[in-house]
Design an enzyme around this catalytic site. Sequence first.
Site, PDB file in Angstrom:
ATOM      1  N   SER A  13       0.842  -1.214   0.000  1.00 17.33           N
ATOM      2  CA  SER A  13       0.000   0.000   0.000  1.00 17.33           C
ATOM      3  C   SER A  13       0.873   1.259   0.000  1.00 17.33           C
ATOM      4  O   SER A  13       0.504   2.276  -0.596  1.00 17.33           O
ATOM      5  CB  SER A  13      -0.979   0.001   1.176  1.00 17.33           C
ATOM      6  OG  SER A  13      -0.309   0.149   2.400  1.00 17.33           O
ATOM      7  N   ASN A  14       2.042   1.194   0.620  1.00 15.11           N
ATOM      8  CA  ASN A  14       2.962   2.345   0.558  1.00 15.11           C
ATOM      9  C   ASN A  14       3.532   2.510  -0.849  1.00 15.11           C
ATOM     10  O   ASN A  14       3.655   3.628  -1.342  1.00 15.11           O
ATOM     11  CB  ASN A  14       4.088   2.200   1.588  1.00 15.11           C
ATOM     12  CG  ASN A  14       3.616   2.566   2.979  1.00 15.11           C
ATOM     13  OD1 ASN A  14       3.501   3.742   3.311  1.00 15.11           O
ATOM     14  ND2 ASN A  14       3.295   1.560   3.773  1.00 15.11           N
ATOM     15  N   LYS A  65      23.593 -13.497   1.804  1.00 14.30           N
ATOM     16  CA  LYS A  65      22.970 -12.197   1.530  1.00 14.30           C
ATOM     17  C   LYS A  65      23.846 -11.357   0.591  1.00 14.30           C
ATOM     18  O   LYS A  65      23.356 -10.676  -0.303  1.00 14.30           O
ATOM     19  CB  LYS A  65      22.765 -11.461   2.856  1.00 14.30           C
ATOM     20  CG  LYS A  65      22.049 -10.147   2.714  1.00 14.30           C
ATOM     21  CD  LYS A  65      21.863  -9.476   4.049  1.00 14.30           C
ATOM     22  CE  LYS A  65      20.826 -10.198   4.850  1.00 14.30           C
ATOM     23  NZ  LYS A  65      19.793  -9.341   5.393  1.00 14.30           N
ATOM     24  N   MET A  90      11.124  -6.721   4.275  1.00 13.55           N
ATOM     25  CA  MET A  90      11.297  -7.388   5.563  1.00 13.55           C
ATOM     26  C   MET A  90      12.676  -8.034   5.721  1.00 13.55           C
ATOM     27  O   MET A  90      12.800  -9.123   6.286  1.00 13.55           O
ATOM     28  CB  MET A  90      10.183  -8.425   5.769  1.00 13.55           C
ATOM     29  CG  MET A  90       8.783  -7.836   5.701  1.00 13.55           C
ATOM     30  SD  MET A  90       8.532  -6.440   6.844  1.00 13.55           S
ATOM     31  CE  MET A  90       8.315  -7.354   8.367  1.00 13.55           C
ATOM     32  N   HIS A 109       8.616   3.049   9.442  1.00  9.86           N
ATOM     33  CA  HIS A 109       8.367   2.086  10.513  1.00  9.86           C
ATOM     34  C   HIS A 109       7.102   2.515  11.263  1.00  9.86           C
ATOM     35  O   HIS A 109       6.966   3.689  11.625  1.00  9.86           O
ATOM     36  CB  HIS A 109       9.566   2.032  11.457  1.00  9.86           C
ATOM     37  CG  HIS A 109       9.417   0.975  12.492  1.00  9.86           C
ATOM     38  ND1 HIS A 109       9.592  -0.366  12.218  1.00  9.86           N
ATOM     39  CD2 HIS A 109       9.069   1.049  13.796  1.00  9.86           C
ATOM     40  CE1 HIS A 109       9.362  -1.063  13.313  1.00  9.86           C
ATOM     41  NE2 HIS A 109       9.042  -0.238  14.289  1.00  9.86           N
TER      42      HIS A 109
HETATM   43  C1  GRF Z   1       4.063  -0.719   6.824  1.00 12.05           C
HETATM   44  O1  GRF Z   1       3.327  -0.713   8.036  1.00 12.05           O
HETATM   45  C2  GRF Z   1       5.450  -0.201   7.054  1.00 12.05           C
HETATM   46  O2  GRF Z   1       5.531   0.780   8.042  1.00 12.05           O
HETATM   47  C3  GRF Z   1       6.188  -1.443   7.494  1.00 12.05           C
HETATM   48  O3  GRF Z   1       5.648  -2.473   6.681  1.00 12.05           O
HETATM   49  C4  GRF Z   1       4.306  -2.143   6.345  1.00 12.05           C
HETATM   50  C5  GRF Z   1       4.164  -2.271   4.844  1.00 12.05           C
HETATM   51  O4  GRF Z   1       2.830  -2.139   4.426  1.00 12.05           O
HETATM   52  N1  GRF Z   1       7.613  -1.266   7.356  1.00 12.05           N
HETATM   53  P1  GRF Z   1       2.466  -2.094   2.875  1.00 12.05           P
HETATM   54  O5  GRF Z   1       3.022  -3.374   2.237  1.00 12.05           O
HETATM   55  O6  GRF Z   1       3.118  -0.880   2.288  1.00 12.05           O
HETATM   56  O7  GRF Z   1       0.977  -2.042   2.802  1.00 12.05           O
END
Ligand code: GRF
Length: 189
Positions: A13-14, A65, A90, A109
């Site tokens: 979503s971001n 990595k 992640m 975050h």
């Molecule tokens: C968000 O809550 C961000 O702060 C964290 O991971 C989540 C990602 O959400 N680091 P999305 O995949 O962007 O919906």
Amino acid sequence: MKKLAIFASGSGSNFEAIINACENKEIDAKVEILITDKPSAYVITRANNHNCPVFAFNPRDYKAKADYEEILNKVLEDNKIDLIVLAGYMRIISNVMLDKYEGRIINIHPSLLPAFKGAHAILDAYNYGVKVYGVTTHFIDKTMDGGKIILQDCFIANDDDTLESIETKIHAIEHILYIKTINKVLGEK
Ligand code: GRF
């Protein structure tokens, strides 16, 4: 125009908020590529819908990595990336990428850092019973969720908020805060 690479592992979503802001010229930059370590992540569908190129890899296909980060460095270099935007990626970034891109990698975050570091920040804050929730954007350094803070925003929980309603409010703040953050960082470059 500045070139962004977005790294994501999940729903994205971001990613969606940022690419929309670039397309609407709220951000004067282009998302050149989505990089994901989850070849089945929903964020790939979002990228395809925006005709945004995707580089998907599976860390299990590499011994270390460093091996896949060398490849990511090459992808970033080929795309002449100015800023790396971690949006729900992640994995910890190692020195292989950091040494090359330190000061040019940002993260979001879902807590008021330095409180509630780690992968379950919203749940941890909720279980702790905090009354003020927030979001932090920051540069990446060698520590987890530890680099220099760029921006923060927060809200006070209502008595009838649930974990779900808190999550919804946090994500809404994230989508606004990340756009402000990218503009701030690009403006300072
Ligand atoms: C968000 O809550 C961000 O702060 C964290 O991971 C989540 C990602 O959400 N680091 P999305 O995949 O962007 O919906």
